[in-house]
Scaffold this motif. Structure first.
Motif, short mmCIF file in Angstrom:
data_model
loop_
_atom_site.label_atom_id
_atom_site.label_comp_id
_atom_site.label_asym_id
_atom_site.label_seq_id
_atom_site.Cartn_x
_atom_site.Cartn_y
_atom_site.Cartn_z
N ARG A 191 -3.25 -6.55 -0.81
CA ARG A 191 -4.41 -6.44 -1.70
C ARG A 191 -5.13 -5.11 -1.53
NH1 ARG A 191 -6.73 -12.23 -2.98
NH2 ARG A 191 -4.81 -13.43 -2.82
N LEU A 192 -5.25 -4.64 -0.29
CA LEU A 192 -5.91 -3.36 -0.03
C LEU A 192 -5.15 -2.22 -0.67
CD1 LEU A 192 -8.06 -1.64 1.43
CD2 LEU A 192 -6.54 -1.65 3.42
N TYR A 193 -3.83 -2.16 -0.45
CA TYR A 193 -3.04 -1.06 -1.00
C TYR A 193 -2.93 -1.12 -2.51
CZ TYR A 193 -2.03 0.29 3.73
OH TYR A 193 -2.15 0.70 5.03
N THR A 194 -2.89 -2.32 -3.07
CA THR A 194 -2.89 -2.44 -4.53
C THR A 194 -4.21 -1.92 -5.10
OG1 THR A 194 -1.37 -4.31 -4.46
CG2 THR A 194 -2.71 -4.06 -6.46
N ALA A 195 -5.31 -2.27 -4.45
CA ALA A 195 -6.62 -1.78 -4.90
C ALA A 195 -6.71 -0.26 -4.79
CB ALA A 195 -7.74 -2.45 -4.10
N LEU A 196 -6.20 0.31 -3.71
CA LEU A 196 -6.24 1.77 -3.56
C LEU A 196 -5.35 2.46 -4.59
CD1 LEU A 196 -6.39 2.04 0.32
CD2 LEU A 196 -8.17 2.77 -1.30
N ALA A 197 -4.20 1.87 -4.91
CA ALA A 197 -3.34 2.43 -5.96
C ALA A 197 -4.06 2.39 -7.30
CB ALA A 197 -2.03 1.67 -6.03
N ASP A 198 -4.70 1.28 -7.60
CA ASP A 198 -5.46 1.17 -8.84
C ASP A 198 -6.59 2.19 -8.87
OD1 ASP A 198 -3.81 -0.92 -9.57
OD2 ASP A 198 -5.29 -2.49 -9.10
N TRP A 199 -7.25 2.39 -7.74
CA TRP A 199 -8.33 3.39 -7.66
C TRP A 199 -7.78 4.79 -7.94
CZ3 TRP A 199 -8.26 7.17 -3.75
CH2 TRP A 199 -9.35 8.03 -3.75
N ALA A 200 -6.63 5.13 -7.35
CA ALA A 200 -6.05 6.46 -7.56
C ALA A 200 -5.64 6.65 -9.01
CB ALA A 200 -4.86 6.68 -6.62
N ASP A 201 -5.14 5.59 -9.66
CA ASP A 201 -4.82 5.66 -11.09
C ASP A 201 -6.09 5.91 -11.89
OD1 ASP A 201 -2.07 5.24 -10.77
OD2 ASP A 201 -2.24 3.06 -11.07
N TRP A 202 -7.13 5.15 -11.59
CA TRP A 202 -8.40 5.29 -12.31
C TRP A 202 -8.98 6.69 -12.11
CZ3 TRP A 202 -13.16 6.35 -10.11
CH2 TRP A 202 -14.25 6.31 -10.99
N ALA A 236 -1.41 7.31 -5.61
CA ALA A 236 -1.11 6.04 -6.29
C ALA A 236 0.30 5.58 -5.95
CB ALA A 236 -1.27 6.20 -7.80
N ARG A 237 1.25 6.50 -5.97
CA ARG A 237 2.65 6.17 -5.65
C ARG A 237 2.76 5.67 -4.20
NH1 ARG A 237 4.35 10.32 -7.92
NH2 ARG A 237 4.22 11.73 -6.16
N TYR A 238 2.10 6.37 -3.28
CA TYR A 238 2.14 6.00 -1.86
C TYR A 238 1.60 4.59 -1.65
CZ TYR A 238 0.78 5.92 3.05
OH TYR A 238 0.61 5.56 4.35
N TYR A 239 0.43 4.30 -2.25
CA TYR A 239 -0.17 2.97 -2.06
C TYR A 239 0.65 1.87 -2.70
CZ TYR A 239 -4.24 5.39 -0.22
OH TYR A 239 -5.07 6.16 0.54
N ARG A 240 1.25 2.15 -3.86
CA ARG A 240 2.09 1.14 -4.50
C ARG A 240 3.32 0.83 -3.64
NH1 ARG A 240 -0.74 -0.03 -8.36
NH2 ARG A 240 -1.42 1.27 -10.05
N GLU A 241 3.90 1.89 -3.06
CA GLU A 241 5.07 1.68 -2.20
C GLU A 241 4.70 0.84 -0.98
OE1 GLU A 241 6.60 5.60 -1.37
OE2 GLU A 241 7.30 5.87 -3.45
N LEU A 242 3.54 1.12 -0.38
CA LEU A 242 3.10 0.30 0.76
C LEU A 242 2.86 -1.14 0.36
CD1 LEU A 242 0.71 2.61 2.82
CD2 LEU A 242 2.87 1.61 3.55
N ALA A 243 2.21 -1.34 -0.79
CA ALA A 243 1.97 -2.70 -1.27
C ALA A 243 3.29 -3.43 -1.49
CB ALA A 243 1.14 -2.68 -2.55
N GLU A 244 4.29 -2.72 -2.01
CA GLU A 244 5.61 -3.33 -2.23
C GLU A 244 6.27 -3.68 -0.90
OE1 GLU A 244 8.03 -0.87 -4.80
OE2 GLU A 244 6.44 -0.78 -6.30
N GLN A 245 6.17 -2.79 0.09
CA GLN A 245 6.75 -3.07 1.40
C GLN A 245 6.10 -4.32 2.01
OE1 GLN A 245 6.35 0.42 3.87
NE2 GLN A 245 7.61 1.65 2.51
N TYR A 246 4.78 -4.39 1.93
CA TYR A 246 4.08 -5.55 2.46
C TYR A 246 4.45 -6.81 1.66
CZ TYR A 246 1.14 -3.33 5.98
OH TYR A 246 0.69 -2.69 7.11
N SER A 247 4.61 -6.67 0.35
CA SER A 247 5.00 -7.82 -0.48
C SER A 247 6.39 -8.32 -0.09
CB SER A 247 4.98 -7.45 -1.96
OG SER A 247 3.66 -7.21 -2.38
N ASP A 248 7.31 -7.40 0.16
CA ASP A 248 8.65 -7.79 0.60
C ASP A 248 8.59 -8.52 1.94
OD1 ASP A 248 9.69 -6.62 -1.67
OD2 ASP A 248 10.34 -4.79 -0.64
#
Length: 185
Positions: free
Chosen positions: A156-167, A116-128
């Motif tokens: 969107r992909l990495y955010t979804a994967l982070a949400d999946w890992a949280d779930w 979850a942490r990894y995917y959120r970091e990637l989503a943040e990098q892409y967002s930046d």
């Protein structure tokens, strides 16, 4: 996506060496579509043999810069318009999830937290990166606008994967299945 069409598409933006192309893949598609130097160089040689690219210049240490030919541009357009999209997604994290039952719960919990942490970091990098593009730091060319669409898919992909890992941390096998009150523990 095939490596050959990715290389042709990048070369349609302008001449580049194999090293430069590897950097572009890493910059834009790094964790989604990695391209290793040896594969890039081998594919560039094939593309040159087929007349889809040609050597534009040769620099120090025999570093070659390639450019796309008219036949190469036609091939990319054919691939974009006539070839069915391969929707296959090879996501190792999802393959691994099929076997989570083999991990002890603490290891699994740690693994899912890290995912979850990894995917959120990637989503943040892409967002930046998207924010920089939206501010115009890279201009407003058609290539930049297309890249922005790609970056949004990554977000969107990495955010979804982070949400999946949280779930996944909240359900079996990460959490024990509660006993059925009718049948006992």
């Amino acid at each position: 996506m095939s490596l050959r069409h990715g290389l042709l598409g990048l070369l349609a933006e302008g001449p580049a060496s194999g090293y430069d192309l590897a950097g572009r893949f890493t910059e834009v598609l790094g964790s989604i579509w990695p391209a290793q130097h040896p594969k890039i160089y081998a594919e560039l040689n094939k593309l040159a043999t087929e007349g889809l690219v040609e050597v534009e210049s040769e620099g120090p240490r025999r570093r070659k810069a390639y450019r796309i030919t008219d036949a190469g541009v036609a091939e990319v357009k054919r691939w974009l318009t006539e070839v069915d999209v391969d929707h296959t997604m090879r996501l190792q994290p999802l393959l691994r999830s099929l076997f989570f039952w083999m991990m002890d719960r603490d290891e699994l919990q740690q693994h899912l937290e890290a995912e979850a942490r990894y995917y959120r970091e990637l989503a943040e990098q892409y967002s930046d990166y998207a924010a920089r593009k939206d501010r115009g730091e890279f201009g407003y060319s058609e290539q930049t606008q297309s890249m922005r669409v790609t970056i949004e898919a990554g977000i969107r992909l990495y955010t979804a994967l982070a949400d999946w890992a949280d779930w996944a941390q909240t359900v079996p096998p990460a959490k024990p299945t509660p006993p059925d009150p009718h049948t006992g523990p």
